[in-house]
Design a protein around this motif. Structure first.
Motif, PDB file in Angstrom:
ATOM      1  N   ALA A 181       0.819  -1.215   0.000  1.00 55.64           N
ATOM      2  CA  ALA A 181       0.000   0.000   0.000  1.00 55.64           C
ATOM      3  C   ALA A 181       0.852   1.264   0.000  1.00 55.64           C
ATOM      4  N   VAL A 182       2.081   1.146   0.507  1.00 49.67           N
ATOM      5  CA  VAL A 182       3.040   2.249   0.470  1.00 49.67           C
ATOM      6  C   VAL A 182       4.357   1.675  -0.036  1.00 49.67           C
ATOM      7  N   SER A 183       4.787   2.144  -1.207  1.00 50.19           N
ATOM      8  CA  SER A 183       5.977   1.592  -1.853  1.00 50.19           C
ATOM      9  C   SER A 183       7.146   2.565  -1.773  1.00 50.19           C
ATOM     10  N   ALA A 184       8.309   2.069  -1.355  1.00 54.65           N
ATOM     11  CA  ALA A 184       9.515   2.894  -1.321  1.00 54.65           C
ATOM     12  C   ALA A 184       9.893   3.319  -2.735  1.00 54.65           C
ATOM     13  N   GLN A 185      10.463   4.508  -2.860  1.00 60.13           N
ATOM     14  CA  GLN A 185      10.823   5.065  -4.163  1.00 60.13           C
ATOM     15  C   GLN A 185      12.266   5.576  -4.148  1.00 60.13           C
ATOM     16  N   GLY A 186      12.877   5.613  -5.323  1.00 61.44           N
ATOM     17  CA  GLY A 186      14.246   6.099  -5.455  1.00 61.44           C
ATOM     18  C   GLY A 186      14.341   7.614  -5.531  1.00 61.44           C
ATOM     19  N   ASN A 203       8.949  14.609   0.017  1.00 58.21           N
ATOM     20  CA  ASN A 203      10.301  14.255   0.468  1.00 58.21           C
ATOM     21  C   ASN A 203      10.294  13.006   1.378  1.00 58.21           C
ATOM     22  N   ARG A 204       9.388  12.077   1.084  1.00 54.64           N
ATOM     23  CA  ARG A 204       9.279  10.869   1.911  1.00 54.64           C
ATOM     24  C   ARG A 204       9.977   9.664   1.296  1.00 54.64           C
ATOM     25  N   TYR A 205      10.367   9.747   0.040  1.00 51.93           N
ATOM     26  CA  TYR A 205      10.954   8.617  -0.686  1.00 51.93           C
ATOM     27  C   TYR A 205      10.015   7.400  -0.654  1.00 51.93           C
ATOM     28  N   SER A 238       9.918   8.244   5.697  1.00 55.34           N
ATOM     29  CA  SER A 238       8.811   8.541   6.596  1.00 55.34           C
ATOM     30  C   SER A 238       8.945   7.670   7.850  1.00 55.34           C
ATOM     31  N   THR A 239       7.886   7.546   8.616  1.00 55.19           N
ATOM     32  CA  THR A 239       7.901   6.732   9.835  1.00 55.19           C
ATOM     33  C   THR A 239       6.741   5.744   9.826  1.00 55.19           C
ATOM     34  N   VAL A 240       6.866   4.723  10.637  1.00 50.95           N
ATOM     35  CA  VAL A 240       5.781   3.758  10.776  1.00 50.95           C
ATOM     36  C   VAL A 240       4.516   4.453  11.263  1.00 50.95           C
ATOM     37  N   LYS A 241       4.661   5.279  12.274  1.00 50.12           N
ATOM     38  CA  LYS A 241       3.488   5.957  12.850  1.00 50.12           C
ATOM     39  C   LYS A 241       2.754   6.790  11.801  1.00 50.12           C
ATOM     40  N   GLU A 242       3.512   7.550  11.002  1.00 48.54           N
ATOM     41  CA  GLU A 242       2.890   8.413  10.000  1.00 48.54           C
ATOM     42  C   GLU A 242       2.184   7.608   8.921  1.00 48.54           C
ATOM     43  N   GLU A 243       2.831   6.549   8.453  1.00 48.00           N
ATOM     44  CA  GLU A 243       2.261   5.782   7.333  1.00 48.00           C
ATOM     45  C   GLU A 243       1.098   4.895   7.764  1.00 48.00           C
ATOM     46  N   VAL A 244       1.199   4.296   8.926  1.00 51.78           N
ATOM     47  CA  VAL A 244       0.102   3.437   9.390  1.00 51.78           C
ATOM     48  C   VAL A 244      -1.116   4.278   9.758  1.00 51.78           C
ATOM     49  N   PHE A 258      13.168  -1.106   3.857  1.00 53.08           N
ATOM     50  CA  PHE A 258      13.076   0.198   3.189  1.00 53.08           C
ATOM     51  C   PHE A 258      12.878   1.350   4.176  1.00 53.08           C
ATOM     52  N   SER A 259      13.292   1.138   5.410  1.00 51.87           N
ATOM     53  CA  SER A 259      13.239   2.204   6.422  1.00 51.87           C
ATOM     54  C   SER A 259      14.632   2.824   6.535  1.00 51.87           C
TER      55      SER A 259
END
Length: 342
Positions: free
Chosen positions: A142-147, A153-155, A187-193, A213-214
């Motif tokens: 649901a949230v994919s890391a990006q290059g 600015n969350r990558y 980003s952070t776990v708290k923000e994304e969840v 990817f953290s």
């Protein structure tokens, strides 16, 4: 002429008064007794609803530990709330993203073909181990890391909610669970969840988080393997536990991917609560020897609660490698209760 004293004049009334009092007292006692019985029945019913069969749970956990002699397994944790999926079910999940055919089997095949393939894997596991129920799941990134950093600015890239809705619709006809997987980037776990709380409040939706990817030190995702501390994982647990309590739900399952020592730090400080069931999922591809070694080093030796195992249709069958079969994985100690195919 007979004399009447005040006492004699009042005695019939006193008799009636005390008789009525006695009757009322009797009726009151009956009511109290009746209420007491009703209360006890309610308490018994409530107890039946709010408690699990601990003896059965213990037996199942011992069976999962597969004759472990080290004392690590089964892990001592609080008993889960009623309705817990584990250890009563083995979850067989297809992983991926609908935007990409390369991120996993979930997005690689057309819907009908993918679901047929998933049900085929469920049938194999059911045949290999009939002691637990086997259920399908769609494990969606649901949230994919990006290059690239992106506007925020969350990558990472948050998938549109309409895709999650699509997965929920796909899951319904086959009674599948849905897992929403998070790659936080910068980003952070708290923000994304937190931005997925409304979906996680649905009874069949659960969570996956990926420390790979953290990127705590500011690296670009994919250039270096990331990490989660127990604090990061506990943020996810706190959010899920709050949802379960507020919505009066069965426990949520939290899947944490891992294939190196550094991906998860301070594992002993990970919270164990009745509202959340934690699966440490052995990620990574390679030969059977390499994958077994990884499982022993990072999953078996650092016990949290339950274990999972990831299988790659392509990368585990590359060169002369062979992907593990259900029968082979059931020989592992402990037996994985969550299986993910990519």
């Amino acid at each position: 002429m007979k004399k009447y004293t005040l006492a004699s004049l009042l005695s019939p009334f006193l008799f009636l008064f005390f008789s009525n009092c006695k009757q009322n007292e009797f009726n009151t006692e009956k009511t109290i007794a009746k209420d007491s019985v009703a209360t006890k029945v309610t308490q018994v019913k409530k107890k039946a609803i709010t408690a699990i069969d601990t003896a059965d749970y213990n037996r199942r956990m011992i069976a999962l530990s597969n004759k472990d002699t080290t004392g690590r397994w089964p892990v001592k944790t609080p008993y889960p709330l009623p309705g817990a999926l584990l250890p009563y079910n083995r979850i067989i999940a297809f992983y991926g993203n609908l935007y990409s055919k390369r991120m996993g089997v979930l997005g690689e095949y057309p819907k009908a073909e993918m679901i047929e393939k998933l049900q085929g894997e469920v049938a194999k596991w059911k045949a290999a181990d009939s002691t637990v129920n086997t259920i399908p799941a769609l494990h969606y990134i649901a949230v994919s890391a990006q290059g690239a950093p992106g506007a925020a600015n969350r990558y990472n890239m948050r998938m549109p909610f309409k895709q999650i809705d699509t997965l929920l619709n796909w899951a319904k006809p086959i009674n599948a669970l849905v897992f929403l997987d998070i790659q936080v980037g910068h980003s952070t776990v708290k923000e994304e969840v937190s931005q997925l709380v409304d979906y996680l409040a649905l009874p069949n939706v659960h969570l996956g988080i990926d420390p790979e990817f953290s990127m705590k030190e500011g690296h670009v995702p994919g250039k270096k393997i990331g990490t989660f501390s127990a604090d990061d994982i506990n943020d996810a647990i706190d959010i899920l536990a709050k949802i379960v309590r507020e919505k009066k739900l069965a426990p949520k399952v939290l899947v944490i991917h891992r294939f190196t020592q550094g991906m998860v730090t301070n594992y002993k400080a990970i919270k164990k609560v009745p509202e959340v069931q934690i699966v440490m999922d052995m990620d990574g591809f390679g030969s059977q020897v390499l994958k077994r070694s990884t499982y022993l080093r990072y999953i078996f030796r650092e016990p949290v609660q339950f274990t999972g195992f990831k299988l790659f249709y392509k990368n585990d069958n590359w060169n002369d490698w062979k992907m593990y079969t259900p029968e082979q994985l059931l020989q592992f100690t402990p037996k994985p209760i969550y299986i993910q195919y990519q």
